[in-house]
Motif scaffolding. Structure first.
Motif, short mmCIF file in Angstrom:
data_model
loop_
_atom_site.label_atom_id
_atom_site.label_comp_id
_atom_site.label_asym_id
_atom_site.label_seq_id
_atom_site.Cartn_x
_atom_site.Cartn_y
_atom_site.Cartn_z
N GLY A 19 0.77 -1.23 0.00
CA GLY A 19 0.00 0.00 0.00
C GLY A 19 0.80 1.28 0.00
O GLY A 19 0.31 2.31 0.44
N ILE A 20 2.05 1.27 -0.51
CA ILE A 20 2.78 2.54 -0.60
C ILE A 20 2.24 3.33 -1.79
O ILE A 20 1.66 2.77 -2.71
CB ILE A 20 4.29 2.32 -0.80
N ASN A 21 2.45 4.62 -1.72
CA ASN A 21 1.98 5.49 -2.79
C ASN A 21 2.98 5.40 -3.94
O ASN A 21 3.94 6.16 -4.00
CB ASN A 21 1.86 6.92 -2.26
N LYS A 22 2.74 4.44 -4.86
CA LYS A 22 3.74 4.14 -5.88
C LYS A 22 4.14 5.35 -6.72
O LYS A 22 5.32 5.57 -6.92
CB LYS A 22 3.24 2.99 -6.77
N PRO A 23 3.20 6.15 -7.23
CA PRO A 23 3.64 7.30 -8.06
C PRO A 23 4.57 8.24 -7.31
O PRO A 23 5.55 8.74 -7.89
CB PRO A 23 2.32 8.00 -8.41
N VAL A 24 4.28 8.50 -6.04
CA VAL A 24 5.13 9.42 -5.28
C VAL A 24 6.52 8.82 -5.07
O VAL A 24 7.54 9.49 -5.27
CB VAL A 24 4.46 9.74 -3.92
N ASP A 26 7.94 6.50 -6.82
CA ASP A 26 8.56 6.47 -8.14
C ASP A 26 9.35 7.74 -8.40
O ASP A 26 10.53 7.72 -8.75
CB ASP A 26 7.45 6.39 -9.18
N ARG A 27 8.64 8.87 -8.25
CA ARG A 27 9.26 10.17 -8.52
C ARG A 27 10.45 10.41 -7.61
O ARG A 27 11.49 10.87 -8.07
CB ARG A 27 8.25 11.27 -8.24
N ILE A 28 10.25 10.12 -6.34
CA ILE A 28 11.30 10.41 -5.37
C ILE A 28 12.57 9.65 -5.73
O ILE A 28 13.67 10.22 -5.79
CB ILE A 28 10.82 10.06 -3.94
N ILE A 29 12.41 8.35 -5.99
CA ILE A 29 13.61 7.55 -6.27
C ILE A 29 14.22 7.94 -7.61
O ILE A 29 15.45 8.01 -7.74
CB ILE A 29 13.27 6.05 -6.21
N ARG A 30 13.37 8.21 -8.59
CA ARG A 30 13.92 8.58 -9.90
C ARG A 30 14.74 9.85 -9.82
O ARG A 30 15.84 9.93 -10.33
CB ARG A 30 12.79 8.74 -10.92
N ARG A 81 11.29 -1.15 -8.40
CA ARG A 81 10.98 -1.22 -9.84
C ARG A 81 10.64 0.14 -10.41
O ARG A 81 9.58 0.35 -11.02
CB ARG A 81 9.84 -2.22 -10.09
N VAL A 82 11.55 1.08 -10.18
CA VAL A 82 11.35 2.44 -10.67
C VAL A 82 12.11 2.61 -11.97
O VAL A 82 13.22 2.09 -12.12
CB VAL A 82 11.88 3.44 -9.62
N ALA A 184 15.86 23.13 -12.34
CA ALA A 184 15.33 22.64 -13.61
C ALA A 184 15.57 21.14 -13.75
O ALA A 184 14.68 20.38 -14.17
CB ALA A 184 15.98 23.38 -14.77
N ALA A 185 16.78 20.71 -13.36
CA ALA A 185 17.12 19.29 -13.46
C ALA A 185 16.19 18.45 -12.59
O ALA A 185 15.71 17.39 -13.01
CB ALA A 185 18.57 19.07 -13.04
N ILE A 186 15.91 18.94 -11.38
CA ILE A 186 15.03 18.20 -10.48
C ILE A 186 13.63 18.12 -11.07
O ILE A 186 13.01 17.05 -11.10
CB ILE A 186 15.00 18.88 -9.09
N PHE A 187 13.13 19.26 -11.58
CA PHE A 187 11.79 19.28 -12.15
C PHE A 187 11.66 18.27 -13.29
O PHE A 187 10.72 17.49 -13.35
CB PHE A 187 11.49 20.68 -12.67
N LEU A 188 12.66 18.29 -14.20
CA LEU A 188 12.58 17.40 -15.36
C LEU A 188 12.74 15.94 -14.98
O LEU A 188 12.00 15.08 -15.44
CB LEU A 188 13.65 17.79 -16.38
N SER A 189 13.71 15.65 -14.09
CA SER A 189 13.98 14.25 -13.76
C SER A 189 12.82 13.61 -13.03
O SER A 189 12.62 12.40 -13.12
CB SER A 189 15.24 14.13 -12.91
N GLU A 190 12.03 14.40 -12.30
CA GLU A 190 10.87 13.81 -11.62
C GLU A 190 9.86 13.32 -12.64
O GLU A 190 9.18 12.32 -12.43
CB GLU A 190 10.19 14.86 -10.73
N ARG A 191 9.79 14.06 -13.76
CA ARG A 191 8.72 13.76 -14.70
C ARG A 191 9.14 12.89 -15.86
O ARG A 191 8.43 11.97 -16.23
CB ARG A 191 8.10 15.06 -15.22
N ILE A 192 10.28 13.23 -16.49
CA ILE A 192 10.70 12.39 -17.59
C ILE A 192 11.81 11.44 -17.16
O ILE A 192 12.06 10.49 -17.81
CB ILE A 192 11.19 13.17 -18.83
#
Lengths: 192, 294
Positions: A19-24, A26-30, A81-82, A184-192
């Motif tokens: 039950g972890i919040n996978k999308p969150v 995901d972003r954090i680890i990425r 599995r990120v 900018a790098a943080i913003f982009l890496s979270e999303r792409i």
């Protein structure tokens, strides 16, 4: 019910991990993985120029710690599995160029770059801790890791200051520019 | 025979009706009335309740739902699963869904819940196949972990996984080209792409992929290419047991392995060349320095 509104949630074949919040997560680890990867490349660039100077050992030691950080995030990435960010090849080059470029400005320039980057990273980790601490039991391991890394990045920041980072010519301009790049790098890496 | 299909749906309806009644403080003895429905299932009466029945209560009075309360989503899943049986005959159409609804004792009007082009039916089928594949791979992984099976080399693993997944299409192979075209409709692309990428990611995960760099993307792109081309070949294949398809699959996987070996060879050769050049540069600069001194 109109025909097109059937709300079928297609189940993902991925296993739900307690039950972890996978999308969150995901972003954090990425983004953290991308950050440590970039930091590694920055120190590599700095060592390429200043490796044989008097600050060489200092930079090498900080680089070694970043290597440990990257290794940890590699493990977490596989465990959760990120997917890594597509921009990794870009951060590879950009990080090295930033490190080498700042080192060409001299030892103080390299330290200024370190201060700027480490300050950005510490702030970024603090934001993540604030997010995760809403559910400390679920994210215990991740919180522990991020807290420890945040403390070490803060140390690097202080080391940079100790080595006369602020005496760099155009220090505030340099620092602002680098921190903008980091955001900018943080913003982009979270999303792409 | 038909009566046997009714009870499960009726039970759910009865318990749902009971819950609505208690929530709305109705005094009617609903238990007895639903009992009557069990005894004499009139074709026309009950079915009318089905489409409207679930609807008002899915937002759930106070969000309370007990285990035997079926959500709309679960109902749709059941209908679509039942509809698959009729796909070879009717194709991926509303007719198949209507037939499926009928076997569950629901009105054919239940097919109105879904799009007329069968999108949801196809996506449901793909999702079910992916889940089956996942379970299969997980079971195999457990066997390897327990030491009861050998760990397969990567090319064999990928070949087997893709083959297993494609074999699930065999009962529906006649109508599959139609399904593929529906999956490519702009409206369906986000869902079908999502299903495809998560399936490919699953296969690589169980194959033991632990890449955390750009290889993550390269590997998945390559496997997606292999899967899609093999699927298309399968559509045209008329050989016994689809042996031409499996041979094609084997060749593509072998190509991919060769490509990756070549790529790593190129990389190490490149690194060696760079080292050589650096060494040469250092030698030349030393020679210059020593000549300048003398």
């Amino acid at each position: 019910v109109p025909g097109g509104r059937a709300a079928l949630r297609l189940c993902s074949t991925r296993m739900e991990q307690e039950g972890i919040n996978k999308p969150v997560i995901d972003r954090i680890i990425r983004v953290d993985h991308a950050g440590e990867y970039g930091a590694n490349r920055i120190y590599a660039g700095q060592m390429a120029v200043l490796g044989r100077s008097s600050v060489g050992p200092v930079i090498q030691q900080m680089w070694n710690q970043e290597k440990v950080h990257l290794k940890k995030f590699n493990e977490l990435m596989v465990a959760y599995r990120v997917r890594p960010t597509v921009l990794l090849p870009f951060w590879n080059v950009a990080g090295f160029v930033l490190g080498a470029g700042s080192a060409l400005l001299g030892k103080k320039g390299a330290m200024a770059c370190t201060v700027a980057v480490e300050e950005s990273i510490s702030e970024h980790y603090n934001n993540q801790i604030r997010t995760l601490i809403e559910d400390p039991k679920k994210y215990k391991e991740l919180l522990q890791v991020i807290k420890q890394f945040r403390d070490e990045e803060q140390e690097h920041h202080d080391i940079g200051l100790e080595h006369d980072a602020e005496a760099t010519p155009a220090y505030s301009v340099l620092k602002t520019a680098i921190q903008l790049g980091c955001k900018a790098a943080i913003f982009l890496s979270e999303r792409i | 025979v038909k009566c046997q299909h009714y009870p499960p749906a009726r039970a759910l309806q009865a318990s749902a009706a009971l819950r609505r009644a208690s929530d709305e403080h109705k005094k009617e003895p609903l238990t007895s009335s639903s009992q009557q429905h069990f005894d004499s299932p009139p074709a026309g009466h009950q079915p009318e309740q089905e489409p409207q029945g679930p609807h008002p209560s899915y937002t759930g009075q106070g969000g309370q739902e007990s285990e035997d309360y079926e959500s709309e989503e679960q109902l749709q899943h059941r209908i679509l699963t039942a509809a698959l049986e009729f796909v070879p005959e009717h194709g991926w159409t509303a007719e198949a869904i209507a037939e499926g609804a009928k076997t569950l004792g629901l009105s054919v009007a239940a097919a109105g819940m879904f799009h007329s082009d069968g999108s949801e039916l196809i996506l449901h089928f793909v999702s079910e196949c992916n889940t089956k594949l996942s379970k299969l791979l997980e079971k195999e992984q457990k066997l390897v972990q327990l030491g009861e099976a050998e760990k397969k080399p990567i090319d064999e693993f990928l070949r087997n996984a893709v083959e297993a997944r494609l074999r699930m299409l065999i009962p529906y192979i006649e109508k599959w080209p139609q399904a593929l075209s529906v999956l490519l409709l702009p409206r369906n692309i986000p869902s079908s792409l999502n299903l495809l990428t998560s399936m490919i990611d699953d296969i690589w995960h169980y194959a033991g992929d632990q890449s955390t760099d750009f290889n993550w993307y390269t590997r998945r792109a390559v496997l997606t290419g292999i899967y899609n081309t093999t699927e298309l070949v399968m559509m045209q294949d008329s050989s016994p047991g689809f042996e031409d398809t499996w041979r094609f699959l084997g060749n593509r996987v072998a190509d991919a392995m060769t490509m990756s070996n070549t790529a790593s060879q190129v990389q190490s050769t490149g690194e060696a060349v760079v080292q050589g050049l650096m060494g040469a540069a250092v030698t030349v600069s030393n020679a210059e320095t020593s000549r300048a001194v003398t």
